[in-house]
Design a protein around this motif. Sequence first.
Motif, short mmCIF file in Angstrom:
data_model
loop_
_atom_site.label_atom_id
_atom_site.label_comp_id
_atom_site.label_asym_id
_atom_site.label_seq_id
_atom_site.Cartn_x
_atom_site.Cartn_y
_atom_site.Cartn_z
N LEU A 1 0.81 -1.23 -0.02
CA LEU A 1 -0.03 0.04 0.18
C LEU A 1 0.76 1.23 0.00
CD1 LEU A 1 -2.79 -0.94 2.64
CD2 LEU A 1 -3.02 -0.55 0.07
N GLN A 2 1.92 1.17 0.80
CA GLN A 2 3.02 2.43 0.86
C GLN A 2 3.66 2.63 -0.71
OE1 GLN A 2 3.33 4.22 3.45
NE2 GLN A 2 4.28 5.91 1.93
N GLN A 3 3.77 1.53 -1.26
CA GLN A 3 4.52 1.58 -2.58
C GLN A 3 3.46 2.18 -3.44
OE1 GLN A 3 5.80 -2.36 -3.29
NE2 GLN A 3 7.79 -2.18 -2.09
N LYS A 4 2.18 1.56 -3.50
CA LYS A 4 1.24 2.24 -4.27
C LYS A 4 0.84 3.69 -4.25
CE LYS A 4 -3.78 1.26 -5.41
NZ LYS A 4 -4.40 2.36 -4.52
N SER A 5 0.81 4.25 -2.92
CA SER A 5 0.62 5.44 -2.67
C SER A 5 1.74 6.46 -3.24
CB SER A 5 0.54 5.68 -1.16
OG SER A 5 0.18 7.00 -0.81
N ALA A 6 2.88 5.76 -3.08
CA ALA A 6 4.06 6.90 -3.59
C ALA A 6 3.97 6.74 -4.98
CB ALA A 6 5.53 5.93 -2.99
N LEU A 7 3.49 5.70 -5.70
CA LEU A 7 3.55 5.81 -7.17
C LEU A 7 2.32 6.96 -7.64
CD1 LEU A 7 4.17 2.23 -8.35
CD2 LEU A 7 5.71 4.20 -8.61
N GLU A 8 1.25 6.77 -6.89
CA GLU A 8 0.10 7.52 -7.32
C GLU A 8 0.31 9.10 -6.89
OE1 GLU A 8 -3.60 4.52 -6.45
OE2 GLU A 8 -2.96 5.67 -4.98
N ILE A 9 0.92 9.49 -5.90
CA ILE A 9 1.35 10.89 -5.45
C ILE A 9 2.33 11.30 -6.71
CG2 ILE A 9 2.47 12.28 -3.80
CD1 ILE A 9 1.41 10.39 -1.40
N GLU A 10 3.46 10.45 -7.09
CA GLU A 10 4.31 10.97 -7.93
C GLU A 10 3.37 11.14 -9.24
OE1 GLU A 10 8.34 9.20 -10.25
OE2 GLU A 10 7.52 8.15 -8.54
N ALA A 11 2.43 10.27 -9.64
CA ALA A 11 1.67 10.61 -10.94
C ALA A 11 1.03 11.80 -10.80
CB ALA A 11 0.92 9.59 -11.05
N LEU A 12 0.59 12.15 -9.55
CA LEU A 12 -0.39 13.47 -9.38
C LEU A 12 0.52 14.58 -9.35
CD1 LEU A 12 -2.74 12.75 -6.18
CD2 LEU A 12 -3.40 13.39 -8.55
N ASN A 13 1.93 14.77 -8.86
CA ASN A 13 2.74 15.64 -8.93
C ASN A 13 3.30 15.87 -10.11
OD1 ASN A 13 2.51 16.40 -6.20
ND2 ASN A 13 4.01 14.87 -5.67
N ARG A 14 3.37 14.89 -11.25
CA ARG A 14 3.49 15.01 -12.49
C ARG A 14 2.68 16.09 -13.36
NH1 ARG A 14 7.29 10.93 -14.23
NH2 ARG A 14 8.52 10.76 -12.51
N SER A 15 1.54 16.25 -12.74
CA SER A 15 0.49 17.32 -13.39
C SER A 15 1.20 18.70 -13.35
CB SER A 15 -0.85 17.03 -12.54
OG SER A 15 -1.22 15.86 -12.74
#
Length: 418
Positions: free
Chosen positions: A44-58
């Motif tokens: 879950l921590q790894q998934k969250s890090a990837l999702e937040i990184e994807a959001l910041n790419r915006s």
Amino acid sequence: MRQLNILLLLLSPLLSIGQQTLSLEECYVLSNKNYPIAKQTVLLQQKSALEIEALNRSKLPKIDLNAQATYQSDVTQLPISLPNFTVNPPNKDQYRATLDINQLIYNGGLIDANAKIKQAQTKTLQQQTEVNLYQLKSRINQLYFSTFLLQERNAILVSKQEQLNSKIKEIKSAIKFGAILPASEKVLEAENLKIKQQLIEIKFDRKRTLESLSLLTASPINENVTLLKPVIDGEINTVNKRPELQLFDLQKEQIELSRNTVSKNNLPRVNAFGQAGYGNPGLNMLDNSFQTFYMLGLKANWNVFDWNKSKKEKDALVISEAIVTTDKDVFLLNNNLQLQEMQNEVYKLQEVLSTDLAIISLREYVVKSADAQLRNGVITSSDYLVELTNLYEAKTNQKLHEIQLLLAKANYHVINGN
């Protein structure tokens, strides 16, 4: 001597396996570490890090490469003709390739707000994993103490068997000298066989419970393992530390962050954009040739009226928060009922145990008396066996009540989150 040392060295792993011990606390640790659902915390921590990184790419520029070729049925033409001046209309076939860049400048902090929601969601899901792992403790308690009871019953039966074998030797000697009838030995031999049956049943029941405990802890457990008697504090703790309570708090925190995000949805957004291209025609529609061109600009967007969409979403979140509060109240009510029941169970077993030792002491006195009477031929071996069985039944009951008390204390601490 050297050969003996080598032999002991080779046998030491086997000896250690045969003398393996296991405690209740170790079972808790093993289940938290090895149970399949425990892996979800890291995932879950790894998934969250990837999702937040994807959001910041915006926040980074958006770059699009576009190309098109069109043919149209008509083009713009001047409705009049001017002397000595000719304006050629655009071609009906047109070509264009562009590189478009859009850069977000301001959106009211919506991206950061969504990132915080993702973090809150991850914490909530991780806490749910902790809740699921914690609930295993009750099942581990049941299996551990069931196995421990079988272990103690086995020890009591072995002790009874040893005493019975000793008495059989005495009876055989007495029969030899004609002091006792031969049938007396048969009665004790039959009881000895009955004990052997009970030991076989215990062996296979213990194997079954150990296999279940092995599955819950996701660890191999040797059949010869010795379960250690837990030392459990009997103090009543009024501070509830159940992981579900933290889960409810995290759910409310997530709802509060969602409410903050809804407020940001209607804030203005500002973007900078640029376009560079090559096409026929270019920006000059009257020039029928391939040209390079570019365009720069700013764009602002503000949804000033959303038909109360944001208000409805906030109202729904208020209801969601009320649902979480209700769930928490229901959990605490049921939890307090369980604590009260378990506390009464502890008090009851403590009272029962206080008389067990007195019963055993009286039964031991009766067995000694019966033993003397049997030697003198006053009673039969059947009469002696009745008193011996009563003694070991009292010992078994005492051990049962003792383990039930330990289980009740362990369950109380689990229910209370300690």
